[in-house]
Design a protein around this motif. Structure first.
Motif, PDB file in Angstrom:
ATOM      1  N   ALA A  57       6.289 -43.555  46.575  1.00 42.09           N
ATOM      2  CA  ALA A  57       5.018 -44.239  46.834  1.00 42.09           C
ATOM      3  C   ALA A  57       4.365 -44.764  45.554  1.00 42.09           C
ATOM      4  O   ALA A  57       4.602 -44.263  44.459  1.00 42.09           O
ATOM      5  CB  ALA A  57       4.064 -43.270  47.534  1.00 42.09           C
ATOM      6  N   VAL A  58       3.505 -45.769  45.725  1.00 41.02           N
ATOM      7  CA  VAL A  58       2.657 -46.259  44.644  1.00 41.02           C
ATOM      8  C   VAL A  58       1.209 -46.077  45.103  1.00 41.02           C
ATOM      9  O   VAL A  58       0.854 -46.418  46.236  1.00 41.02           O
ATOM     10  CB  VAL A  58       2.944 -47.743  44.335  1.00 41.02           C
ATOM     11  N   VAL A  59       0.393 -45.517  44.229  1.00 39.69           N
ATOM     12  CA  VAL A  59      -0.999 -45.229  44.567  1.00 39.69           C
ATOM     13  C   VAL A  59      -1.897 -46.267  43.902  1.00 39.69           C
ATOM     14  O   VAL A  59      -1.643 -46.686  42.767  1.00 39.69           O
ATOM     15  CB  VAL A  59      -1.396 -43.811  44.079  1.00 39.69           C
ATOM     16  N   TYR A  60      -2.957 -46.652  44.607  1.00 41.38           N
ATOM     17  CA  TYR A  60      -3.927 -47.621  44.077  1.00 41.38           C
ATOM     18  C   TYR A  60      -5.286 -46.938  44.014  1.00 41.38           C
ATOM     19  O   TYR A  60      -5.796 -46.440  45.017  1.00 41.38           O
ATOM     20  CB  TYR A  60      -3.985 -48.827  44.997  1.00 41.38           C
ATOM     21  N   GLN A  61      -5.868 -46.902  42.833  1.00 44.99           N
ATOM     22  CA  GLN A  61      -7.188 -46.262  42.678  1.00 44.99           C
ATOM     23  C   GLN A  61      -8.303 -47.277  42.836  1.00 44.99           C
ATOM     24  O   GLN A  61      -8.322 -48.324  42.166  1.00 44.99           O
ATOM     25  CB  GLN A  61      -7.319 -45.589  41.302  1.00 44.99           C
ATOM     26  N   ILE A  62      -9.248 -46.931  43.694  1.00 45.74           N
ATOM     27  CA  ILE A  62     -10.448 -47.750  43.895  1.00 45.74           C
ATOM     28  C   ILE A  62     -11.644 -47.026  43.293  1.00 45.74           C
ATOM     29  O   ILE A  62     -11.844 -45.828  43.547  1.00 45.74           O
ATOM     30  CB  ILE A  62     -10.680 -47.998  45.401  1.00 45.74           C
ATOM     31  N   TYR A  63     -12.415 -47.734  42.504  1.00 49.26           N
ATOM     32  CA  TYR A  63     -13.684 -47.208  41.969  1.00 49.26           C
ATOM     33  C   TYR A  63     -14.758 -47.899  42.799  1.00 49.26           C
ATOM     34  O   TYR A  63     -15.160 -49.033  42.504  1.00 49.26           O
ATOM     35  CB  TYR A  63     -13.784 -47.577  40.495  1.00 49.26           C
ATOM     36  N   PRO A  64     -15.205 -47.252  43.891  1.00 50.53           N
ATOM     37  CA  PRO A  64     -15.963 -47.961  44.931  1.00 50.53           C
ATOM     38  C   PRO A  64     -17.182 -48.725  44.402  1.00 50.53           C
ATOM     39  O   PRO A  64     -17.501 -49.811  44.886  1.00 50.53           O
ATOM     40  CB  PRO A  64     -16.377 -46.838  45.880  1.00 50.53           C
ATOM     41  N   ARG A  65     -17.842 -48.148  43.441  1.00 47.44           N
ATOM     42  CA  ARG A  65     -19.017 -48.785  42.842  1.00 47.44           C
ATOM     43  C   ARG A  65     -18.748 -50.204  42.336  1.00 47.44           C
ATOM     44  O   ARG A  65     -19.643 -51.049  42.307  1.00 47.44           O
ATOM     45  CB  ARG A  65     -19.355 -47.917  41.634  1.00 47.44           C
ATOM     46  N   SER A  66     -17.521 -50.424  41.885  1.00 47.85           N
ATOM     47  CA  SER A  66     -17.179 -51.682  41.219  1.00 47.85           C
ATOM     48  C   SER A  66     -16.138 -52.505  41.963  1.00 47.85           C
ATOM     49  O   SER A  66     -15.582 -53.441  41.407  1.00 47.85           O
ATOM     50  CB  SER A  66     -16.632 -51.384  39.810  1.00 47.85           C
ATOM     51  N   PHE A  67     -15.860 -52.160  43.210  1.00 49.93           N
ATOM     52  CA  PHE A  67     -14.759 -52.851  43.905  1.00 49.93           C
ATOM     53  C   PHE A  67     -15.250 -54.066  44.685  1.00 49.93           C
ATOM     54  O   PHE A  67     -14.851 -55.188  44.397  1.00 49.93           O
ATOM     55  CB  PHE A  67     -14.030 -51.863  44.816  1.00 49.93           C
ATOM     56  N   ALA A  68     -16.141 -53.855  45.644  1.00 42.75           N
ATOM     57  CA  ALA A  68     -16.637 -54.996  46.423  1.00 42.75           C
ATOM     58  C   ALA A  68     -17.943 -54.602  47.099  1.00 42.75           C
ATOM     59  O   ALA A  68     -18.017 -53.556  47.742  1.00 42.75           O
ATOM     60  CB  ALA A  68     -15.614 -55.416  47.471  1.00 42.75           C
ATOM     61  N   ASP A  69     -18.939 -55.448  46.948  1.00 43.24           N
ATOM     62  CA  ASP A  69     -20.275 -55.190  47.501  1.00 43.24           C
ATOM     63  C   ASP A  69     -20.476 -56.043  48.749  1.00 43.24           C
ATOM     64  O   ASP A  69     -20.434 -57.261  48.673  1.00 43.24           O
ATOM     65  CB  ASP A  69     -21.322 -55.535  46.427  1.00 43.24           C
ATOM     66  N   SER A  70     -20.692 -55.394  49.896  1.00 46.16           N
ATOM     67  CA  SER A  70     -20.837 -56.173  51.140  1.00 46.16           C
ATOM     68  C   SER A  70     -22.296 -56.494  51.467  1.00 46.16           C
ATOM     69  O   SER A  70     -22.563 -57.338  52.311  1.00 46.16           O
ATOM     70  CB  SER A  70     -20.226 -55.396  52.318  1.00 46.16           C
ATOM     71  N   ASP A  71     -23.266 -55.798  50.824  1.00 45.05           N
ATOM     72  CA  ASP A  71     -24.648 -55.998  51.258  1.00 45.05           C
ATOM     73  C   ASP A  71     -25.582 -56.535  50.175  1.00 45.05           C
ATOM     74  O   ASP A  71     -26.804 -56.534  50.343  1.00 45.05           O
ATOM     75  CB  ASP A  71     -25.208 -54.694  51.862  1.00 45.05           C
ATOM     76  N   GLY A  72     -25.010 -56.973  49.064  1.00 35.97           N
ATOM     77  CA  GLY A  72     -25.823 -57.693  48.081  1.00 35.97           C
ATOM     78  C   GLY A  72     -26.734 -56.838  47.220  1.00 35.97           C
ATOM     79  O   GLY A  72     -27.608 -57.365  46.535  1.00 35.97           O
ATOM     80  N   ASP A  73     -26.522 -55.485  47.208  1.00 36.85           N
ATOM     81  CA  ASP A  73     -27.379 -54.660  46.344  1.00 36.85           C
ATOM     82  C   ASP A  73     -26.795 -54.493  44.940  1.00 36.85           C
ATOM     83  O   ASP A  73     -27.329 -53.739  44.126  1.00 36.85           O
ATOM     84  CB  ASP A  73     -27.674 -53.299  46.984  1.00 36.85           C
ATOM     85  N   GLY A  74     -25.676 -55.168  44.671  1.00 39.54           N
ATOM     86  CA  GLY A  74     -25.104 -55.135  43.329  1.00 39.54           C
ATOM     87  C   GLY A  74     -24.163 -53.976  43.091  1.00 39.54           C
ATOM     88  O   GLY A  74     -23.627 -53.797  41.995  1.00 39.54           O
ATOM     89  N   MET A  75     -23.975 -53.172  44.144  1.00 38.57           N
ATOM     90  CA  MET A  75     -23.180 -51.955  44.058  1.00 38.57           C
ATOM     91  C   MET A  75     -22.074 -52.045  45.104  1.00 38.57           C
ATOM     92  O   MET A  75     -22.362 -52.372  46.261  1.00 38.57           O
ATOM     93  CB  MET A  75     -24.131 -50.794  44.397  1.00 38.57           C
ATOM     94  N   GLY A  76     -20.853 -51.771  44.714  1.00 45.79           N
ATOM     95  CA  GLY A  76     -19.767 -51.784  45.700  1.00 45.79           C
ATOM     96  C   GLY A  76     -20.021 -50.779  46.811  1.00 45.79           C
ATOM     97  O   GLY A  76     -20.816 -49.859  46.646  1.00 45.79           O
ATOM     98  N   ASP A  77     -19.353 -50.955  47.954  1.00 44.48           N
ATOM     99  CA  ASP A  77     -19.561 -50.044  49.085  1.00 44.48           C
ATOM    100  C   ASP A  77     -18.317 -50.001  49.972  1.00 44.48           C
ATOM    101  O   ASP A  77     -17.356 -50.748  49.753  1.00 44.48           O
ATOM    102  CB  ASP A  77     -20.815 -50.457  49.870  1.00 44.48           C
TER     103      ASP A  77
END
Ligand code: TEU
Length: 564
Positions: A9-29
């Motif tokens: 397997a290959v693992v992918y690390q997500i740092y949620p804060r910086s991945f993608a913001d769906s609600d426009g508060d500047g913070m990933g979610d």
């Protein structure tokens, strides 16, 4: 029989804060991650690892947890989490959580109770100690030991309420949990079972080799060694690989993992040795599947933390060679260049200039992924994202950078320039700038104001551009992942390091039965003649031209497959 699906397997690390913001508060979610699951599936990764998404005051960006069984409102709620988990599973990807149980947040209910009085039933859930003998509590030097915290300052905080200190190896808002207390351990195991029952596929265990501390017969912790010019001592002899670590991990395995299939456990273990890692990852011992070692990310760190050491390739190869050999017959390696604590690989080990960024990012990926072990990709690595051009200390947000900067200037007499030079090159915020999805103003990360500035190079380096370009780093990583899935020698082949004394080329073979893979990477911007027979089918080459007369072009990576 152990079920070791994760070798392939290959693992992918997500740092949620910086991945993608769906609600426009500047913070990933979490909803932002859901929106990019198809991207991750296209890349072809098998497992997603989420950095902490639990309720947290965010003192250390979520590595300070105030409730282990819920979701940080900034990121979403349990309902979106279930949707994310189902969406990953539907695409054939597993999902593992970050487990941060060396410490909790000081805002966790457990700590609120613990600090409330000396006879509270949870008093002993954390490390409370009186002031040093004969010293006035709360005065400088009265701390129970002389240890420094990782983020600057002492590792103890005085709490007036009860007149004692609590231990925090990291920030003052991250009190260390007392694993000596069986109630603490059972509470952690119950929480872990709750997540597994919900459907998660395992855990990445934060600083798990720090949970057992060396305790004197009278219950005291002992001073560490103080090096010249340092404000505080390094206490790690007392808490890295402590006396009960193996016992605790085996107990955790029995209580949480035994009888469950298809999981992945990886321990984050700074300072771990090969000998310890063999014990941790021997399947017969039932501790963890693999650990993160740190030798190769400490390779450019000298005795003076504020002096940048140049990377010496022979050292890097000696480190990987030792780990490959050490876990060849038993246990298993994890493989990484990057995570949320490390600068960007292409800027550190490669060349992030316009001319060589793409070639060197591909070369680094190739060398890493062709080792024996499970590779981890950190978000944006598959795009060849680079370090950020930090101007001054005001550009940093990381508690580690800010804390160490203050300590170096105020207590160790360093100049801002020497400290900034190292933070620019090595600071953790390099990894934490928002994911670069497209060339629009905030890189498609947010419609609001990002919590940490987007790298200005997102106009060129971004996922949309990379997906559209067949020669991009993204499509190269896709090939590397596919090769692991289809070529058994990548997974199970024996590893042999070649040219150990060469400062420019990284070369090795992987051999399984009658198949041998020869891997060569040029770690310089000069052509280098390899003293090797380059025969066989050239199955991967990151440049348009194949090597002629064994000449490896600047930052070239090649993989040959041959019968032996
Ligand atoms: O990091 C553990 C760790 O060893 C760090 O000290 C790291 O090596 C250092 O910050 C690199 O500069 C883990 C997490 O990955 C990190 O994000 C957390 O801050 C830390 O534990 C405390 O939970």
């Amino acid at each position: 029989m152990t079920d070791s699906w994760w070798k392939k397997a290959v693992v992918y690390q997500i740092y949620p804060r910086s991945f993608a913001d769906s609600d426009g508060d500047g913070m990933g979610d979490l909803r932002g991650i859901v929106g990019h699951l198809d991207y991750l599936a296209e890349l072809g990764v098998d497992v997603l690892w989420l950095s902490p998404i639990y309720p947290s005051p965010q003192d250390d960006n979520g590595y300070d947890i105030s409730d282990y069984q819920n979701i940080e409102p900034l990121f979403g709620d349990l309902e979106v989490f279930d949707e994310l988990l189902a969406g990953a599973h539907a695409r054939g990807m597993k999902l593992i959580m970050d487990l941060v149980v060396n410490h909790s947040s000081d805002e966790h209910q457990w700590f609120a109770e613990s600090r409330s009085s000396k006879d509270n039933p949870k008093r002993d859930w954390y490390w409370w100690r009186p002031a040093r003998d004969g010293m006035e509590p709360g005065t400088p030097g009265a701390e129970p030991t002389n240890w420094g915290s990782v983020f600057g300052g002492p590792a103890w905080k005085y709490d007036e309420k009860t007149g004692e200190y609590y231990l925090h190896l990291f920030s003052t808002k991250q009190p260390d949990l007392n694993w000596e207390n069986p109630e603490v351990r059972q509470a952690v195991y119950a929480m872990m079972r709750w997540w597994l029952d919900r459907g998660v596929d395992g855990f990445r265990m934060d600083v798990i080799n720090m949970i057992s501390k060396v305790i004197g017969e009278d219950g005291s912790l002992r001073d560490g060694r103080l090096s010249a010019g340092a404000a505080y001592a390094d206490g790690s002899d007392s808490f890295i690989g402590g006396p009960r670590l193996h016992e605790f991990l085996q107990e955790m395995h029995r209580e949480v993992f035994a009888g469950r299939e298809g999981l992945l456990t990886v321990g984050e273990t700074p300072g771990v040795t090969v000998e310890q890692a063999r014990l941790h990852t021997d399947p017969e011992r039932h501790e963890v599947d693999m650990v993160f070692q740190f030798d190769h990310v400490w390779v450019d760190r000298g005795p003076d933390p504020w002096l940048l050491m140049p990377l010496q390739l022979t050292n890097l190869k000696a480190i990987f060679g030792r780990w490959q050999a050490g876990l060849a017959d038993l246990g298993w390696n994890s493989l990484y260049w990057n995570n949320h604590d490390q600068p960007r690989a292409v800027s550190r080990y490669g060349d992030d200039s316009k001319q060589y960024r793409v070639a060197s990012a591909k070369m680094l990926g190739t060398v890493l992924h062709l080792h024996r072990g499970t590779p981890y990709i950190y978000q944006g690595e598959e795009l060849g994202m680079t370090n950020y051009p930090f101007a001054g200390i005001e550009d940093f947000r990381d508690i580690e950078a800010l804390g160490q900067y203050r300590q170096a200037l105020d207590m160790e007499g360093r100049s801002p320039d020497e400290v900034l030079t190292v933070l620019r090159a090595r600071g953790r915020d390099n990894a934490r700038t928002p994911m670069q999805w497209d060339g629009s103003p905030h890189a498609g990360f947010t419609t609001g104001t990002p919590w940490l500035a987007v790298n200005p190079n997102h106009t060129e380096i971004n996922a949309a551009a990379a997906q559209a370009d067949a020669d991009s780093v993204f499509h190269w990583y896709r090939k590397l992942i596919e090769l692991r899935h289809t070529e058994p020698a990548v997974v199970d082949g024996d590893f042999t390091m070649l040219l150990p004394n060469d400062e420019r080329l990284y070369a090795f073979t992987r051999r399984l039965g009658g198949t041998e893979l020869l891997v060569i990477g040029n770690f310089t911007g000069e052509p280098v003649v390899a003293d090797l027979d380059l025969d066989g089918d050239l199955i991967l080459n990151n440049l348009p031209e194949a090597p002629v007369d064994a000449t490896i072009a600047p930052w070239q990576a090649v993989v040959y497959r041959r019968s032996v």
